[in-house]
Structure formats: structure tokens, C-alpha cells
Design an enzyme around this catalytic site. Structure first.
Site, PDB file in Angstrom:
ATOM      1  N   LYS A 133       2.918   9.746   8.813  1.00  0.00           N
ATOM      2  CA  LYS A 133       2.401   9.219   9.833  1.00  0.00           C
ATOM      3  C   LYS A 133       3.161   9.762  11.083  1.00  0.00           C
ATOM      4  O   LYS A 133       2.861  10.996  11.389  1.00  0.00           O
ATOM      5  CB  LYS A 133       2.175   7.808   9.741  1.00  0.00           C
ATOM      6  CG  LYS A 133       1.316   7.248   8.767  1.00  0.00           C
ATOM      7  CD  LYS A 133       0.940   5.716   8.887  1.00  0.00           C
ATOM      8  CE  LYS A 133       0.149   5.264   8.087  1.00  0.00           C
ATOM      9  NZ  LYS A 133      -1.215   5.806   7.954  1.00  0.00           N
ATOM     10  N   PHE A 181       0.928  -1.218   0.250  1.00  0.00           N
ATOM     11  CA  PHE A 181      -0.003   0.052   0.068  1.00  0.00           C
ATOM     12  C   PHE A 181       1.067   1.206  -0.098  1.00  0.00           C
ATOM     13  O   PHE A 181       1.689   1.484   0.909  1.00  0.00           O
ATOM     14  CB  PHE A 181      -0.746   0.005   1.202  1.00  0.00           C
ATOM     15  CG  PHE A 181      -2.029   1.194   1.185  1.00  0.00           C
ATOM     16  CD1 PHE A 181      -2.905   1.246   0.395  1.00  0.00           C
ATOM     17  CD2 PHE A 181      -1.531   2.440   2.017  1.00  0.00           C
ATOM     18  CE1 PHE A 181      -3.776   2.339   0.158  1.00  0.00           C
ATOM     19  CE2 PHE A 181      -2.399   3.370   1.943  1.00  0.00           C
ATOM     20  CZ  PHE A 181      -3.451   3.450   0.859  1.00  0.00           C
ATOM     21  N   ASP A 217       9.300   2.496   1.516  1.00  0.00           N
ATOM     22  CA  ASP A 217       8.148   3.141   2.056  1.00  0.00           C
ATOM     23  C   ASP A 217       8.084   2.888   3.491  1.00  0.00           C
ATOM     24  O   ASP A 217       7.417   1.918   3.765  1.00  0.00           O
ATOM     25  CB  ASP A 217       6.845   2.751   1.203  1.00  0.00           C
ATOM     26  CG  ASP A 217       5.699   3.354   1.621  1.00  0.00           C
ATOM     27  OD1 ASP A 217       5.679   3.888   2.832  1.00  0.00           O
ATOM     28  OD2 ASP A 217       4.365   3.328   0.820  1.00  0.00           O
TER      29      ASP A 217
HETATM   30  C1  LIG Z   1       3.002   1.974   3.777  1.00  0.00           C
HETATM   31  C2  LIG Z   1       2.148   3.319   3.602  1.00  0.00           C
HETATM   32  N1  LIG Z   1       2.491   4.340   2.576  1.00  0.00           N
HETATM   33  C3  LIG Z   1       1.764   5.255   2.231  1.00  0.00           C
HETATM   34  C4  LIG Z   1       0.617   5.389   2.832  1.00  0.00           C
HETATM   35  C5  LIG Z   1      -0.172   6.643   2.595  1.00  0.00           C
HETATM   36  O1  LIG Z   1      -0.209   7.596   3.454  1.00  0.00           O
HETATM   37  P1  LIG Z   1      -1.048   9.117   3.662  1.00  0.00           P
HETATM   38  O2  LIG Z   1      -2.605   8.356   3.773  1.00  0.00           O
HETATM   39  O3  LIG Z   1      -0.592   9.625   4.560  1.00  0.00           O
HETATM   40  O4  LIG Z   1      -1.030   9.332   2.170  1.00  0.00           O
HETATM   41  C6  LIG Z   1       0.252   4.509   3.930  1.00  0.00           C
HETATM   42  C7  LIG Z   1      -0.957   4.870   4.720  1.00  0.00           C
HETATM   43  O5  LIG Z   1      -1.648   4.030   5.352  1.00  0.00           O
HETATM   44  C8  LIG Z   1       1.029   3.535   4.133  1.00  0.00           C
HETATM   45  O6  LIG Z   1       0.703   2.740   5.477  1.00  0.00           O
END
Ligand SMILES: Cc1ncc(COP(=O)(O)O)c(C=O)c1O
Length: 393
Positions: free
Chosen positions: A251, A138, A222
Site C-alpha cells: 500500500k 485479511f 502483516d
Molecule cells: C492487511 C492487508 N493485507 C493484505 C492485503 C492485500 O493487499 P493487496 O491488495 O495489495 O494484495 C490488504 C489489502 O487490503 C490488507 O489490508
């Protein structure tokens, strides 16, 4: 309150499944709803309130900044953004950083860097723009980060998606098979969060890094969910003994204020130049002040060791629950797989009813508590889970 929920739903787009709870105020690792009912927080706003609610040093830093200067635009310098960048680079070992406001934006920046790195070095004719990502990953909700996300269910409605992404299983042979002359990068989460708290194996990670080094393919980590101390190190990559070319964070990084960061090493630090990327709010002074307090706090001696110990404590206690089949993740990123017949979404709902905020990830219950959670709070929260599970039998 029913009337405020009805009004909320009337005016806010229905993009989320929400619990029927109106949260009102928080203190440390507990939050209170509008009826005065208290909840222990094992979710921290999806791993975001890293220091809980109202951590004194964080609150002080944010409030004093908001009184001084709330926003400037990036046409000007601010001391607080510069200080935050320095702290982040020093703690992570990266050369420089681009600030956005979210995880998706941090990943967009990483994708742009990866593609431009190859464009600059190999030329437009090489068409070296493909990025390999993992199934169940994700990476965000913008059209490009959705394309990067390796979940078919998310590739709907919004066509055409950004081309140039290939999704593979976390298997080194699958990686080798997916490589072409067009591959410029691989993007991965060391522990897939939304995908079900799935840890990558050391063997796969090592294999990927070896091949990427040999073929000048960039590795983008990520760490939006795994970063900032969640796994007991500042970055999850440090648990694997590797250093990706680019790491993205969001986050937890500013303790609950919107912030995203794309960290680049020497190879990638100069790829984006003036005008190549930007964000009105990126590196906002108030959010940077929150970020400074988070980094100062988690880099205090012993803080991250405690995160590891608390993670072990959780795992030891959870391991004694009859209903638990498997526990995944690392330190305070915890995925719980229940034995057959126990549904994580039902358990989550019942935990909420009983005063414990938890998360789910696919078929698992997920805990991402504030890094400041205490042992007493862990005991109290797990006692609620125990009670809920006993009611299941
Ligand atoms: C691993 C990862 N990347 C990207 C995101 C996207 O982050 P945002 O919701 O702050 O755009 C998330 C959100 O849960 C995530 O867990």
C-alpha cells in the site's frame, strides 16, 4: 460520465462495487472528478497515496527515474532498488527484504519463508507447516492468502484452498489451544483493517510473542495497511514494543505505485536462496524511486509526530459527534462505529455525494487519509461528515 462508466463496465470484470464517480486528477489531498467536482480525500486509495497526489519530492523522484530506466528484470542490479532496500531496512530495523508488487505477494513470500524455515530446521517429516491466523483478518486475494484470511465468507468457490491454516480469535487461550507440533508461524495484523479496524490488545500481543519465542514459532506481522507511518511509527509493531520475525508492507510504501515488501530479521534473512522465489516486476526501478521519496519524507524530523497529532485531532473532533459510538485504530488509521440505526455504508455514499472520499470496514466508517493531510482539510472533511450525519436525524 455515464458513457465512460458504461464502457468501463462492459470491458472490466465486475469484481468491485464502485461509486458512480470517474476520478480524473488529484492535487495534494484533493481529487477532482470528470465533471470538475472536488473531493477531499480521507481514503488515499485505501491507505496508499501516503503523500497525497503529486507530492513534489515524490513526483520528481519518479519522473527522473522513469526517464532513466523503467524496468530491467531482476537478472541485473539497479542502484535505485538497492537504495530503497537499504532505506527500508534502516528505518524498520530488519536485515533484508524481498520485493513484490502487492500486499498479497508480500504475504505469500512471508508464508514461504515461514514454511521453509521449519523445513530447513526441523525436516520435511516434522510437517511443521501450519500457520495460525486470526478471525476477521485479511491477508490478500491469492488462493493461499485467502486461505490465511480468517473470514469464512471468503472461503468459497475456489476450492481446494491451500491447506495448513488455522483461524483463531485474538485470545491467548485460543492461541495456546491451536498450537500443535506442526505450527510454524502465526500471522497477524496489529490493527485489523478490512476486518473492521480492530486493535489487538497489548496483552494478547505480548502473550503471543512470549510463547512464540519459547517454541521457535515465527511471528509474521502483516503491516500492509498499518505500516509506513500510518499509526505514527514506521511500523505498528513499534507501538506494541515488539519485533516480529517477518513484516510485510505494501500500500503506502511507494506512495501509490505497486510495491510489496517482505522484511526478514536475522533468523529468517537467509531462508530463501537463489531460485526459491521471484517476481518479474518486484523492486521495479520507478516504484523503488517512489518508495525512496516516501521513506525520505516520512523519516524527516517531526513528520511522524505530526501524524500522531493529526490522529489525536481527528479523534478529539469525532468524539464530539453525537452519532459516534466508538473510535478505533491508531493515529491516522481511524474506524468509526456509529450508534444504532446509522449505517456506515449509507454515510459513506452520502459523504461521496457531498465531496468527501471515505472508506468503510465491516460496520464502520474508516478513514485512512494521506499522511500529509492538513488541519484545514481535516476540518473541511469533518464538516461534510457532520452535515451528512445531521441529515440522518
Ligand atoms: C492487511 C492487508 N493485507 C493484505 C492485503 C492485500 O493487499 P493487496 O491488495 O495489495 O494484495 C490488504 C489489502 O487490503 C490488507 O489490508
Amino acid at each position: 460520465m455515464k458513457s465512460s462508466i458504461d464502457s468501463f463496465n462492459k470491458y472490466v470484470m465486475g469484481t468491485y462495487g464502485r461509486y458512480d464517480i470517474v476520478l480524473d486528477k488529484g492535487k495534494e489531498e484533493t481529487v477532482t472528478d470528470d465533471y470538475g467536482k472536488k473531493y477531499i480525500d480521507f481514503g488515499s486509495g485505501i491507505g496508499t497515496n501516503s503523500l497525497g497526489f503529486g507530492y513534489p519530492a515524490w513526483t520528481e523522484s519518479v519522473i527522473s527515474q522513469i526517464k532513466k530506466l523503467q524496468h530491467t528484470s531482476n537478472y541485473y542490479y539497479t542502484e535505485v532498488q538497492g537504495e530503497f532496500a537499504k532505506r527500508l531496512c534502516e528505518i524498520s530495523g530488519y536485515k533484508n527484504v524481498f520485493f513484490g508488487n502487492s500486499g498479497a505477494e508480500a504475504n505469500e513470500c512471508a508464508i514461504k519463508i515461514a514454511r521453509k524455515y521449519s523445513f530447513d530446521k526441523y525436516g520435511a517429516d516434522s510437517k511443521r507447516y501450519e500457520i495460525i491466523t486470526l478471525q476477521q483478518s485479511f491477508h490478500g486475494r491469492t488462493v493461499t492468502t485467502l486461505s490465511a484470511t480468517g473470514q469464512e465468507s471468503m472461503h468459497n468457490y475456489f476450492f481446494p484452498f491451500t491447506p495448513g491454516f488455522v483461524h483463531i480469535t485474538p485470545d491467548i487461550r485460543a492461541f495456546e489451544a491451536a498450537l500443535t507440533d506442526k505450527t510454524c508461524a502465526i500471522m497477524l495484523e496489529f490493527i485489523q483493517g478490512e476486518g473492521g479496524v480492530i486493535n489487538l490488545t497489548e496483552e494478547f500481543v505480548k502473550g503471543v510473542f512470549d510463547i512464540c519465542k519459547e517454541r521457535d514459532i515465527l511471528v509474521i506481522a502483516d503491516e500492509v495497511q498499518t505500516g509506513c507511518g500510518r499509526t505514527g511509527k514506521f511500523l505498528a509493531s513499534q507501538n506494541y514494543g515488539v519485533k516480529p520475525d517477518i513484516t510485510t508492507l505494501a500500500k503506502a510504501i511507494a506512495g501509490g505505485l505497486p510495491m510489496g515488501a517482505c522484511l526478514a530479521d536475522e533468523k529468517c534473512a537467509e531462508v530463501l536462496g537463489r531460485g526459491d522465489h521471484g517476481s518479474t516486476f518486484g523492486g521495479n526501478p520507478v516504484c523503488s524511486a517512489g518508495g525512496n521519496a516516501v521513506i525520505k519524507t516520512i523519516s524527516a524530523p517531526g513528520f511522524l509526530d505530526e501524524v500522531i497529532k493529526k490522529g489525536d485531532y481527528f479523534r478529539e473532533k469525532l468524539g464530539k459527534f453525537d452519532a459516534v459510538e466508538d473510535i478505533t485504530g491508531l493515529a491516522l488509521m481511524i474506524g468509526i462505529k456509529f450508534k444504532d440505526g446509522i449505517n456506515a455504508a449509507d454515510i459513506s455514499k452520502k459523504c461521496h455525494d457531498n465531496g468527501l472520499l471515505v472508506l468503510t470496514a465491516k460496520d464502520k466508517l474508516r478513514f485512512l487519509p494521506p499522511l500529509t493531510i492538513t488541519y484545514d482539510e481535516i476540518d473541511a472533511g469533518l464538516a461534510i461528515l457532520d452535515k451528512v450525519l445531521l441529515q440522518e436525524n
